[in-house]
Design an enzyme around this catalytic site. Structure first.
Site, mmCIF file in Angstrom:
data_model
loop_
_atom_site.group_PDB
_atom_site.id
_atom_site.type_symbol
_atom_site.label_atom_id
_atom_site.label_comp_id
_atom_site.label_asym_id
_atom_site.label_seq_id
_atom_site.Cartn_x
_atom_site.Cartn_y
_atom_site.Cartn_z
ATOM 1 N N CYS A 8 12.572 -6.368 -5.361
ATOM 2 C CA CYS A 8 12.973 -4.964 -5.426
ATOM 3 C C CYS A 8 13.983 -4.681 -4.317
ATOM 4 C CB CYS A 8 11.754 -4.056 -5.290
ATOM 5 S SG CYS A 8 10.571 -4.223 -6.653
ATOM 6 N N SER A 43 4.562 1.825 -9.143
ATOM 7 C CA SER A 43 5.709 1.972 -8.240
ATOM 8 C C SER A 43 6.926 2.281 -9.110
ATOM 9 C CB SER A 43 5.919 0.687 -7.430
ATOM 10 O OG SER A 43 4.842 0.468 -6.553
ATOM 11 N N LEU A 44 7.193 3.549 -9.294
ATOM 12 C CA LEU A 44 8.221 3.982 -10.243
ATOM 13 C C LEU A 44 9.609 4.005 -9.590
ATOM 14 C CD1 LEU A 44 8.764 5.047 -13.108
ATOM 15 C CD2 LEU A 44 8.288 7.348 -12.244
ATOM 16 N N HIS A 45 9.803 4.889 -8.626
ATOM 17 C CA HIS A 45 10.979 4.932 -7.754
ATOM 18 C C HIS A 45 12.288 5.347 -8.428
ATOM 19 C CE1 HIS A 45 8.141 3.267 -5.055
ATOM 20 N NE2 HIS A 45 8.242 2.025 -5.466
ATOM 21 N N CYS A 85 5.328 1.405 3.946
ATOM 22 C CA CYS A 85 5.619 0.950 2.598
ATOM 23 C C CYS A 85 6.944 0.195 2.542
ATOM 24 C CB CYS A 85 5.663 2.156 1.661
ATOM 25 S SG CYS A 85 5.976 1.760 -0.055
ATOM 26 N N SER A 141 -1.853 -1.190 -7.279
ATOM 27 C CA SER A 141 -0.467 -0.764 -7.462
ATOM 28 C C SER A 141 0.336 -1.865 -8.128
ATOM 29 C CB SER A 141 0.151 -0.424 -6.102
ATOM 30 O OG SER A 141 1.510 -0.071 -6.241
ATOM 31 N N CYS A 171 6.635 -12.196 -2.279
ATOM 32 C CA CYS A 171 6.681 -11.539 -3.581
ATOM 33 C C CYS A 171 7.903 -12.056 -4.333
ATOM 34 C CB CYS A 171 6.757 -10.026 -3.423
ATOM 35 S SG CYS A 171 6.709 -9.104 -4.981
ATOM 36 N N GLU A 190 -0.080 -10.031 5.719
ATOM 37 C CA GLU A 190 -0.336 -8.845 6.524
ATOM 38 C C GLU A 190 -1.193 -7.845 5.761
ATOM 39 O OE1 GLU A 190 3.602 -8.815 9.407
ATOM 40 O OE2 GLU A 190 3.672 -7.628 7.564
ATOM 41 N N ASN A 243 11.315 3.843 4.343
ATOM 42 C CA ASN A 243 11.258 3.215 5.660
ATOM 43 C C ASN A 243 12.370 2.180 5.763
ATOM 44 O OD1 ASN A 243 8.547 4.463 6.175
ATOM 45 N ND2 ASN A 243 8.081 3.189 4.394
ATOM 46 N N GLY A 247 3.121 -8.656 -2.205
ATOM 47 C CA GLY A 247 2.903 -9.244 -3.513
ATOM 48 C C GLY A 247 2.650 -8.232 -4.615
ATOM 49 N N GLU A 248 2.685 -8.731 -5.847
ATOM 50 C CA GLU A 248 2.419 -7.949 -7.052
ATOM 51 C C GLU A 248 1.035 -8.325 -7.577
ATOM 52 O OE1 GLU A 248 1.714 -6.014 -10.106
ATOM 53 O OE2 GLU A 248 3.683 -5.472 -9.303
ATOM 54 N N CYS A 305 12.848 -3.404 -0.625
ATOM 55 C CA CYS A 305 11.613 -3.934 -0.040
ATOM 56 C C CYS A 305 11.848 -5.208 0.751
ATOM 57 C CB CYS A 305 10.603 -4.189 -1.166
ATOM 58 S SG CYS A 305 9.009 -4.809 -0.589
#
Length: 344
Positions: free
Chosen positions: A116, A218-220, A337, A195, A112, A90, A294, A163-164, A119
């Site tokens: 996480c 992508s810290l979070h 996201c 990212s 991926c 996508e 989300n 994906g990473e 996600c």
């Protein structure tokens, strides 16, 4: 037969030489492929018929095929593309017409491997890496969408889809090379952001390879205890290690660094969390994007309420952090996201 676009310029030059073709044909073929976005040899009208037949006998094009398109109420467009092997990915077009900003969010893997905790994509597992033409095709096809619906070409590219990117490093870099090349799409590297969930050695490699793109982490979570809980990659890439890698990246490239920070209700959205996050902005210039979470089916996180989100952002501002609170786009079509998962 292999996709001709996977050949290096050297390999294609050697093939032409072996078939008695002059060297200038290399430039003509590459122009058709990367500038004119040809997807068949018949389109290459300035090549002789015999050369086109020889190429067609040994090589193919394997372009992405649009499988489904969804339109959000806010103007966001999500596209699902089918790959030559039947896998699906996508991409998302995020238009902000009032700012003349039109961004495509591209994928680099089918699924991926990083799992996480917030996600949807990570729940798919990683099926395979994308080849660099498959990344390039996303930009080409979404750019056509952008022109069709908004009368404007893409202005920005973010490698933030499925994906990473740094776990598909060579294809990520090769796609950037052809997208930014004057002999490709000619986009400015300053308009591209890669990212990563945080792979320190690959961040350093990105710096050593002289990349000119921007970097987003992508810290979070601003401490290892919380980050370990939601991002298993942090076990081998703790915050101190990541800060060292980002410092190295910045001092070597001077490229912009952004922290992406999902605000999760009751988990990472407190005043103390904001203060810890502010402490991670002292090492080098950094911008913080605080992102509305989300909802993903089956995942027990919720978005932070407006009042708490405002307090979190104000705490960052008081600590002189360059912060933006980013509202989700396309969440009604699972295009926001963390939501990309080829959901029907």
């Amino acid at each position: 037969m292999s996709d001709i676009r996977l050949l290096s310029p050297q390999q294609l030059e050697e093939w032409l030489k072996a078939h008695g073709e002059p060297r200038f044909r290399l430039g003509q073929i590459n122009e058709w492929i990367w500038q004119k976005q040809a997807t068949s040899f018949d389109e290459m009208s300035n090549l002789s018929l015999s050369l086109r037949e020889k190429l067609g006998a040994e090589f193919v094009f394997r372009p992405l095929v649009t499988d489904a398109i969804q339109h959000s109420n806010d103007g966001t467009i999500k596209s699902r593309f089918r790959l030559h092997d039947g896998n699906l990915i996508e991409s998302v077009l995020i238009p902000v017409p009032e700012d003349r900003r039109f961004t495509v969010c591209v994928s680099t893997q089918v699924g991926c491997s990083l799992t996480c905790g917030f996600c949807a994509t990570g729940r798919m597992g990683r099926l395979r890496n994308l080849d660099f033409p498959e990344i390039y095709d996303q930009v080409v096809l979404v750019n056509r969408q952008c022109l069709e619906h908004f009368g404007h070409p893409l202005t920005n590219i973010v490698y933030m889809g499925m994906g990473e990117p740094l776990l598909n490093y060579s294809n990520t870099i090769r796609s950037i090379d052809v997208i930014t090349s004057p002999k490709g799409l000619g986009m400015s590297p300053s308009r591209i952001t890669v990212s990563t969930a945080g792979i320190a050695k690959m961040i350093r490699r990105l710096a050593d390879d002289g990349t000119r793109v921007n970097l987003a982490l992508s810290l979070h979570a601003a401490n290892d205890t919380k980050r370990n809980e939601i991002m298993p990659i942090n076990d081998q890439n703790g915050i101190d290690v990541l800060m060292d890698a980002l410092r190295y990246f910045y001092h070597k490239t001077r490229n912009r660094i952004t922290y992406e920070y999902l605000a999760l209700e009751g988990f990472n959205d407190g005043v103390e969390d904001a203060k810890q996050l502010a402490g991670l902005t002292r090492h080098f210039p950094v911008r913080v994007n605080v992102i509305e979470y989300n909802k993903v089916d089956g995942i027990d996180f919720h978005k932070t309420g407006e009042e708490q989100l405002d307090l979190f952002a104000r705490t960052l501002t008081r600590h002189e952090v360059n912060v933006t609170v980013r509202k989700s786009r396309g969440k009604d079509i699972d295009a926001a996201c963390g939501q990309l998962a080829n959901k029907n």
